[in-house]
Design a protein around this motif. Structure first.
Motif, short mmCIF file in Angstrom:
data_model
loop_
_atom_site.label_atom_id
_atom_site.label_comp_id
_atom_site.label_asym_id
_atom_site.label_seq_id
_atom_site.Cartn_x
_atom_site.Cartn_y
_atom_site.Cartn_z
N SER A 180 1.86 -0.21 5.60
CA SER A 180 2.33 0.24 4.29
C SER A 180 2.68 -0.97 3.44
O SER A 180 2.78 -2.09 3.94
CB SER A 180 3.55 1.14 4.44
OG SER A 180 4.61 0.43 5.02
N ARG A 181 2.84 -0.73 2.15
CA ARG A 181 3.25 -1.80 1.24
C ARG A 181 4.02 -1.18 0.09
O ARG A 181 3.88 0.01 -0.19
CB ARG A 181 2.06 -2.59 0.74
CG ARG A 181 1.08 -1.78 -0.06
CD ARG A 181 -0.09 -2.61 -0.46
NE ARG A 181 -1.08 -1.80 -1.14
CZ ARG A 181 -2.00 -2.29 -1.91
NH1 ARG A 181 -2.08 -3.59 -2.10
NH2 ARG A 181 -2.88 -1.51 -2.50
N PRO A 182 4.83 -1.97 -0.58
CA PRO A 182 5.63 -1.42 -1.67
C PRO A 182 4.74 -0.87 -2.79
O PRO A 182 3.68 -1.44 -3.10
CB PRO A 182 6.43 -2.63 -2.17
CG PRO A 182 6.45 -3.58 -1.02
CD PRO A 182 5.15 -3.36 -0.29
N PHE A 183 5.18 0.21 -3.40
CA PHE A 183 4.43 0.85 -4.46
C PHE A 183 4.24 -0.09 -5.65
O PHE A 183 3.18 -0.13 -6.26
CB PHE A 183 5.13 2.14 -4.89
CG PHE A 183 4.37 2.93 -5.91
CD1 PHE A 183 3.12 3.46 -5.61
CD2 PHE A 183 4.90 3.14 -7.16
CE1 PHE A 183 2.42 4.20 -6.55
CE2 PHE A 183 4.19 3.88 -8.11
CZ PHE A 183 2.95 4.41 -7.80
N ARG A 184 5.27 -0.87 -5.96
CA ARG A 184 5.17 -1.81 -7.09
C ARG A 184 4.07 -2.85 -6.83
O ARG A 184 3.36 -3.25 -7.75
CB ARG A 184 6.50 -2.51 -7.33
CG ARG A 184 7.55 -1.58 -7.88
CD ARG A 184 8.81 -2.35 -8.23
NE ARG A 184 9.92 -1.48 -8.51
CZ ARG A 184 10.11 -0.82 -9.65
NH1 ARG A 184 9.25 -0.93 -10.62
NH2 ARG A 184 11.16 -0.04 -9.80
N GLU A 185 3.91 -3.24 -5.59
CA GLU A 185 2.84 -4.19 -5.24
C GLU A 185 1.48 -3.55 -5.49
O GLU A 185 0.56 -4.17 -6.03
CB GLU A 185 2.98 -4.59 -3.77
CG GLU A 185 1.98 -5.58 -3.27
CD GLU A 185 2.18 -5.87 -1.79
OE1 GLU A 185 1.19 -5.74 -1.04
OE2 GLU A 185 3.31 -6.21 -1.39
N TYR A 186 1.34 -2.30 -5.10
CA TYR A 186 0.10 -1.57 -5.34
C TYR A 186 -0.20 -1.46 -6.83
O TYR A 186 -1.32 -1.70 -7.27
CB TYR A 186 0.20 -0.17 -4.71
CG TYR A 186 -0.89 0.78 -5.13
CD1 TYR A 186 -2.15 0.70 -4.57
CD2 TYR A 186 -0.66 1.74 -6.13
CE1 TYR A 186 -3.16 1.57 -4.97
CE2 TYR A 186 -1.67 2.59 -6.53
CZ TYR A 186 -2.90 2.50 -5.96
OH TYR A 186 -3.89 3.36 -6.36
#
Length: 66
Positions: A54-60
């Protein structure tokens, strides 16, 4: 086990116990229902991707706006 999980188990047991022809008819009706079909597609996608990191939404979002 939660009550929701218990209900799901009862339904799955009942579905598995049906003869193949009857089980197929039930699944066919589920597939014909737009909302249920979309739910199944969503759950299938989640199951396929559950092991992905997973990764932070802001990064996406930052990646998508570039």
């Amino acid at each position: 086990m939660t009550s929701i999980q218990a209900k799901a188990e009862v339904f799955m047991t009942a579905l598995r116990s049906l003869p193949k022809r009857d089980r197929h008819a039930v699944l066919e009706q589920i597939a014909e229902d737009e909302e249920l079909r979309q739910d199944l597609l969503d759950l299938s996608l989640l199951a396929e991707r559950c092991d992905e990191p997973s990764r932070p939404f802001r990064e996406y979002l930052a990646e998508k706006t570039q």
